[in-house]
Design a protein around this motif. Structure first.
Motif: not given
Length: 517
Positions: A193-199, A315-320, A338-342
């Motif tokens: 999921l991290k890789g997809v969000e970055l890609a 721990e976690i990706h958060s915002t962009v 980012q997508s899917g994150t609160e």
């Protein structure tokens, strides 16, 4: 009937790239490059080398800088069904032994240039669980073997290893600046999921090339590795940070993207970037610290017009914050989730469902599907930092009326002076605007009069400005109030940095002999 396709494990992604882009460059460093077809074949050889020593779920540890060889040995361990963990190469002996003792790796992979450092920090008790230490280079110790010996006689047969999306794939270590390092465990699912969000962020495509300076010990390295194996772009590794070398590589390799912390970007700006052809850059990213308006303007004018900011952690990706959003008015923002994150702002240690109003500072808590599942060997710490799936970051910040997030700093960096809470960030930014100041940090030093005395530590470009001039500069600044300005100033030749290039205020205080609160 319900169709249920699991997410592919990270170990299978390189084979997909080899099938569709076999002759395209995958990874590159100063010693050479490897195509996706070559990378897959060498990874399979490494996997079968590992299977002489490991079983599914065993750990493989790495004490390495970023390189093509290191990446092939990481991918090989994944294909063997192992959990990989990249160790901090600048950690103390105590911290390194803690990580090795906790995870008990069966194999350790070490760079030749770091083998002496590794040997000095570990002991025979720590290595008791280790079957072999593989040196990427020439071995010099009895317990070491060369990569060539490790790979001798191996085949390129795909190992018959079953790995699921919820299996742990990597243990990422925090820096340990607030205690012993914590090993956050990420699964194939969370890393995918991290890789997809970055890609899928704007500007990424399979024809690009990213220049990374990240040490493998920081989880962002594995996130970028995953993104590349998803077919996003090739990756060039700069083993050790050097602004001049960064500029040379961008020009020579026609780099399209790169991410640095603001301290590094300022060093690039101080290294005459106009002398290099940087026209290949399509987007650059700043992360880890606040970016000043002065630095932003210079980056857009002198490096690349498209600039983004991001906020995240082990721990976690958060915002962009994307380029179009990154205006002068939002220069201090790190963007939206980012997508899917609160992301919520609550009272520090307060109830999760009592969100503070816009523009009111509180603790940042984050909930995202890419979160880790466990702190290795410490369920109590896991429950302490993740509450009902929400990560209590320890960072202070606020959201404006449009939902953009602003970081005020660590809650443990907040200064309490005469009962008033003071955040260092705006004071540091005001001092950083001074033409003679290269870097500045602001800390609280214990004081009977103030409780904590606001104290500035300055790194200057040339002859340091006098205390009276700095004080006058702060008095004239519209970024800070009179009661927030520093009462003491110290000048140092250079402010200490962390391994990721961020400013290390605690280490700088220790070097000056300043008491901590």
């Amino acid at each position: 009937m319900r169709i249920n396709n699991e997410l592919p494990p990270i170990k299978d992604l390189s084979a997909q790239n080899a099938a569709k882009s076999s002759d395209d460059i995958a990874f590159e460093d100063a010693d050479g490059s490897v195509t996706w077809g070559e990378f897959e074949r060498e990874s399979l050889r490494a996997a079968n080398g590992f299977l002489r020593y490991v079983n599914r779920g065993d750990r493989v540890a790495y004490y390495c800088n970023a390189s093509v060889d290191h990446t092939q040995f990481v991918n090989g361990a994944l294909k063997a069904g192992c959990i990989i963990t990249n160790l901090h190469t600048n950690s103390s002996a105590q911290a390194l032994r803690h990580c090795l003792t906790e995870t008990r790796p069966r194999v350790v992979v070490v760079d030749e240039s770091l083998a002496d450092s590794f040997a000095e920090k570990v002991n025979t008790d720590v290595l008791r669980s280790v079957s072999t230490v593989v040196v990427l280079g020439e071995p010099t110790r009895e317990y070491e073997e060369s990569a060539e010996s490790f790979l001798e006689g191996t085949t390129m047969e795909e190992p018959d290893v079953l790995v699921n999306e919820d299996d742990i794939v990597v243990i990422g270590w925090t820096s340990g600046s607030t205690g012993v390092p914590k090993g956050w465990c990420h699964t194939n699912r969370s890393m995918y999921l991290k890789g997809v969000e970055l890609a899928t962020r704007p500007g990424f495509d399979r024809t690009g090339q990213i220049l990374t300076v990240n040490k493998p010990s920081f989880l962002v390295w594995f996130s970028l590795f995953t993104k590349s194996t998803l077919g996003a772009e090739s990756m060039y590794y700069l083993r050790n940070w050097n602004p001049e070398k960064w500029l040379e590589v961008v020009e020579e390799k026609r780099i399209t993207q790169s991410t640095l912390v603001p301290t590094m970007w300022r060093e690039v700006l101080d290294t005459d970037p106009e002398s290099y052809d940087l026209s290949s850059l399509e987007m650059i990213t700043s992360t880890g610290e606040k970016l000043s308006s002065t630095t932003l303007r210079q980056l857009r004018d002198r490096i690349c017009e498209t600039v983004s900011q991001s906020y995240g952690s082990t721990e976690i990706h958060s915002t962009v914050l994307y380029n179009e959003e990154l205006t002068e008015e939002r220069i201090e923002s790190v963007g939206k989730p980012q997508s899917g994150t609160e992301v919520r702002i609550i009272e520090p240690d307060g109830p999760l469902d009592e969100e503070l109003p816009s523009n009111e500072t509180g603790e940042i808590v984050v909930k995202s599907p890419d979160c880790p599942v466990w702190v290795w060997g410490d369920s109590e710490k896991t429950a302490e930092e993740f509450d009902q799936g929400w990560w209590r970051s320890g960072d202070l910040g606020y959201k404006d009326e449009e939902g953009y997030l602003y970081i005020e700093g660590r809650s443990d960096f907040m200064i309490k002076s005469k009962g008033v809470k003071i955040m260092p960030a705006p004071i540091e930014e005001a001092l950083g605007d001074h033409p003679d100041v290269k870097n500045a940090i602001v800390v609280g030093v214990p004081s009977e009069e103030y409780g904590e005395r606001v104290t500035a530590i300055i790194e200057s470009y040339r002859d340091p400005p006098s205390e009276s001039k700095l004080d006058q500069w702060c008095l004239e600044s519209d970024k800070i109030a009179d009661h927030e300005r520093p009462r003491d100033y110290y000048t140092v030749e250079s402010i200490e940095k962390t391994a990721s290039g961020k400013i290390d205020r605690l280490e700088t205080m220790d070097k000056l002999g300043l008491d901590r609160t």
